[in-house]
Design a protein around this motif. Structure first.
Motif, PDB file in Angstrom:
ATOM      1  N   ASP A 173       0.827  -1.216   0.000  1.00 45.17           N
ATOM      2  CA  ASP A 173       0.000   0.000   0.000  1.00 45.17           C
ATOM      3  C   ASP A 173       0.858   1.262   0.000  1.00 45.17           C
ATOM      4  OD1 ASP A 173      -2.309  -1.517   0.003  1.00 45.17           O
ATOM      5  OD2 ASP A 173      -2.644  -1.322   2.166  1.00 45.17           O
ATOM      6  N   LEU A 174       1.928   1.284   0.823  1.00 46.41           N
ATOM      7  CA  LEU A 174       2.780   2.477   0.871  1.00 46.41           C
ATOM      8  C   LEU A 174       3.638   2.608  -0.386  1.00 46.41           C
ATOM      9  CD1 LEU A 174       3.768   2.620   4.631  1.00 46.41           C
ATOM     10  CD2 LEU A 174       2.066   3.978   3.416  1.00 46.41           C
ATOM     11  N   MET A 175       4.044   1.503  -0.983  1.00 53.33           N
ATOM     12  CA  MET A 175       4.772   1.580  -2.257  1.00 53.33           C
ATOM     13  C   MET A 175       3.864   2.159  -3.340  1.00 53.33           C
ATOM     14  SD  MET A 175       7.831   0.795  -1.559  1.00 53.33           S
ATOM     15  CE  MET A 175       8.497   0.802  -3.212  1.00 53.33           C
ATOM     16  N   ASP A 176       2.555   1.826  -3.288  1.00 51.30           N
ATOM     17  CA  ASP A 176       1.598   2.415  -4.231  1.00 51.30           C
ATOM     18  C   ASP A 176       1.486   3.924  -4.030  1.00 51.30           C
ATOM     19  OD1 ASP A 176       1.117  -0.109  -5.248  1.00 51.30           O
ATOM     20  OD2 ASP A 176      -0.870  -0.325  -4.304  1.00 51.30           O
ATOM     21  N   VAL A 177       1.511   4.378  -2.783  1.00 48.36           N
ATOM     22  CA  VAL A 177       1.455   5.819  -2.496  1.00 48.36           C
ATOM     23  C   VAL A 177       2.671   6.514  -3.098  1.00 48.36           C
ATOM     24  CG1 VAL A 177       1.601   7.542  -0.644  1.00 48.36           C
ATOM     25  CG2 VAL A 177       0.032   5.609  -0.417  1.00 48.36           C
ATOM     26  N   LEU A 178       3.859   5.937  -2.912  1.00 49.91           N
ATOM     27  CA  LEU A 178       5.076   6.532  -3.476  1.00 49.91           C
ATOM     28  C   LEU A 178       5.017   6.577  -5.006  1.00 49.91           C
ATOM     29  CD1 LEU A 178       7.821   4.912  -1.219  1.00 49.91           C
ATOM     30  CD2 LEU A 178       7.129   7.308  -1.239  1.00 49.91           C
ATOM     31  N   ALA A 179       4.611   5.467  -5.621  1.00 51.72           N
ATOM     32  CA  ALA A 179       4.549   5.424  -7.087  1.00 51.72           C
ATOM     33  C   ALA A 179       3.495   6.390  -7.629  1.00 51.72           C
ATOM     34  CB  ALA A 179       4.255   4.000  -7.550  1.00 51.72           C
ATOM     35  N   THR A 180       2.384   6.519  -6.931  1.00 53.46           N
ATOM     36  CA  THR A 180       1.339   7.450  -7.355  1.00 53.46           C
ATOM     37  C   THR A 180       1.850   8.883  -7.316  1.00 53.46           C
ATOM     38  OG1 THR A 180      -0.392   5.957  -6.587  1.00 53.46           O
ATOM     39  CG2 THR A 180      -1.006   8.276  -6.857  1.00 53.46           C
ATOM     40  N   GLN A 181       2.621   9.235  -6.288  1.00 53.31           N
ATOM     41  CA  GLN A 181       3.176  10.588  -6.195  1.00 53.31           C
ATOM     42  C   GLN A 181       4.137  10.859  -7.349  1.00 53.31           C
ATOM     43  OE1 GLN A 181       2.265  13.061  -4.523  1.00 53.31           O
ATOM     44  NE2 GLN A 181       3.941  14.510  -4.655  1.00 53.31           N
ATOM     45  N   VAL A 182       4.979   9.896  -7.667  1.00 52.78           N
ATOM     46  CA  VAL A 182       5.900  10.056  -8.801  1.00 52.78           C
ATOM     47  C   VAL A 182       5.098  10.252 -10.093  1.00 52.78           C
ATOM     48  CG1 VAL A 182       7.628   8.878 -10.224  1.00 52.78           C
ATOM     49  CG2 VAL A 182       7.814   8.811  -7.733  1.00 52.78           C
ATOM     50  N   ALA A 183       4.045   9.456 -10.277  1.00 53.38           N
ATOM     51  CA  ALA A 183       3.213   9.584 -11.474  1.00 53.38           C
ATOM     52  C   ALA A 183       2.548  10.956 -11.539  1.00 53.38           C
ATOM     53  CB  ALA A 183       2.164   8.468 -11.507  1.00 53.38           C
ATOM     54  N   LYS A 184       2.084  11.468 -10.400  1.00 53.95           N
ATOM     55  CA  LYS A 184       1.481  12.804 -10.371  1.00 53.95           C
ATOM     56  C   LYS A 184       2.504  13.870 -10.761  1.00 53.95           C
ATOM     57  CE  LYS A 184      -1.980  11.927  -6.793  1.00 53.95           C
ATOM     58  NZ  LYS A 184      -2.311  12.170  -5.375  1.00 53.95           N
ATOM     59  N   LEU A 185       3.704  13.769 -10.211  1.00 59.11           N
ATOM     60  CA  LEU A 185       4.738  14.755 -10.512  1.00 59.11           C
ATOM     61  C   LEU A 185       5.140  14.724 -11.986  1.00 59.11           C
ATOM     62  CD1 LEU A 185       6.976  14.414  -7.318  1.00 59.11           C
ATOM     63  CD2 LEU A 185       5.458  16.323  -7.910  1.00 59.11           C
ATOM     64  N   ARG A 186       5.042  13.560 -12.614  1.00 55.95           N
ATOM     65  CA  ARG A 186       5.379  13.409 -14.034  1.00 55.95           C
ATOM     66  C   ARG A 186       4.188  13.712 -14.945  1.00 55.95           C
ATOM     67  NH1 ARG A 186       8.863   7.816 -13.659  1.00 55.95           N
ATOM     68  NH2 ARG A 186      10.680   8.750 -12.671  1.00 55.95           N
ATOM     69  N   GLY A 187       3.018  13.947 -14.355  1.00 60.62           N
ATOM     70  CA  GLY A 187       1.831  14.229 -15.145  1.00 60.62           C
ATOM     71  C   GLY A 187       1.161  12.995 -15.726  1.00 60.62           C
ATOM     72  N   VAL A 188       1.564  11.821 -15.293  1.00 64.82           N
ATOM     73  CA  VAL A 188       0.988  10.575 -15.797  1.00 64.82           C
ATOM     74  C   VAL A 188      -0.378  10.330 -15.163  1.00 64.82           C
ATOM     75  CG1 VAL A 188       1.320   8.059 -15.917  1.00 64.82           C
ATOM     76  CG2 VAL A 188       3.267   9.601 -16.172  1.00 64.82           C
ATOM     77  N   VAL A 189      -0.530  10.733 -13.890  1.00 65.08           N
ATOM     78  CA  VAL A 189      -1.784  10.578 -13.154  1.00 65.08           C
ATOM     79  C   VAL A 189      -2.185  11.966 -12.691  1.00 65.08           C
ATOM     80  CG1 VAL A 189      -2.831   9.631 -11.062  1.00 65.08           C
ATOM     81  CG2 VAL A 189      -1.232   8.249 -12.369  1.00 65.08           C
ATOM     82  N   GLN A 190      -3.460  12.275 -12.822  1.00 62.16           N
ATOM     83  CA  GLN A 190      -3.955  13.580 -12.379  1.00 62.16           C
ATOM     84  C   GLN A 190      -4.235  13.576 -10.881  1.00 62.16           C
ATOM     85  OE1 GLN A 190      -4.018  16.262 -14.400  1.00 62.16           O
ATOM     86  NE2 GLN A 190      -3.074  14.847 -15.836  1.00 62.16           N
ATOM     87  N   PRO A 191      -3.832  14.636 -10.157  1.00 64.94           N
ATOM     88  CA  PRO A 191      -4.115  14.707  -8.729  1.00 64.94           C
ATOM     89  C   PRO A 191      -5.617  14.722  -8.478  1.00 64.94           C
ATOM     90  CG  PRO A 191      -2.693  16.524  -9.431  1.00 64.94           C
ATOM     91  CD  PRO A 191      -3.121  15.800 -10.654  1.00 64.94           C
ATOM     92  N   LYS A 192      -6.019  14.105  -7.375  1.00 62.41           N
ATOM     93  CA  LYS A 192      -7.444  14.106  -7.012  1.00 62.41           C
ATOM     94  C   LYS A 192      -7.769  15.267  -6.131  1.00 62.41           C
ATOM     95  CE  LYS A 192      -8.327   9.242  -7.450  1.00 62.41           C
ATOM     96  NZ  LYS A 192      -8.842   8.060  -6.854  1.00 62.41           N
TER      97      LYS A 192
END
Length: 192
Positions: A173-192
């Motif tokens: 779960d925490l590794m998912d949080v870290l990867a999600t933050q990296v994706a947000k910073l790269r613009g791959v995932v939009q912040p909620k």
């Protein structure tokens, strides 16, 4: 297997969590003029940590670290005894300059996934009821601090026997949080 020593708060089994627990204090190991940190909330994501940066009590193989919201953590007695252990580390660990116990760690980088959470050592608290460790992180890293590699299978088995799943990173779960933050910073995932 119970002869394997992990950490004082793990060796005798996990302490029960108090359902209505709202926080307490941490105190350094000095006999007088103790540094005190007040945490006005229950902790989250408590875990055993095998990394070489986290403070461990004498004789412990693992550190035990939880997190609490930054705004719920405050130094309430003498702050001038605290110093940052490594100014360049992502987690700014604040330790007593006399006894060397780490009281809390803070992340200054606002882009870090764990920004806003402080890392705390609840074993330094006289209160009972804090969240119990739910997993062990960076387990292989204890080899770097002197644990013989041939003991790792037994150590992982001991952790599992007390209900603490071992990982060589953080929990999924925490590794998912870290990867999600990296994706947000790269613009791959939009912040909620």
């Amino acid at each position: 297997m119970s002869d394997i020593k992990l950490h004082p708060s793990l060796d005798n089994g996990l302490s029960p969590v108090a359902s209505n627990f709202t926080g307490g204090t941490l105190q350094c190991l000095c006999t007088a003029n103790k540094v005190e940190v007040t945490i006005s909330a229950q902790t989250l994501h408590n875990h055993a940590c095998g990394c070489s940066k986290c403070w461990k009590p004498a004789g412990a193989t693992f550190a035990v670290i939880a997190v609490a919201p930054r705004e719920k953590v405050s130094v309430t007695a003498p702050a001038d005894k605290l110093a940052i252990v490594d100014e360049h580390a992502a987690i700014q660990r604040h330790a007593c300059t006399e006894c060397s116990a780490h009281l809390y760690g803070r992340i200054g980088n606002k882009d870090h996934a764990f920004y806003g959470l402080d890392f705390v050592h609840t074993e330094l608290s006289p209160q009972a009821g804090w969240s119990a460790p739910g997993f062990a992180a960076f387990v292989s890293s204890i080899i770097e601090t002197g644990t013989p590699p041939q003991e790792m299978k037994a150590i992982r088995a001991r952790l599992r026997s007390i209900g603490v799943e071992p990982y060589d990173c953080l929990s999924p779960d925490l590794m998912d949080v870290l990867a999600t933050q990296v994706a947000k910073l790269r613009g791959v995932v939009q912040p909620k």
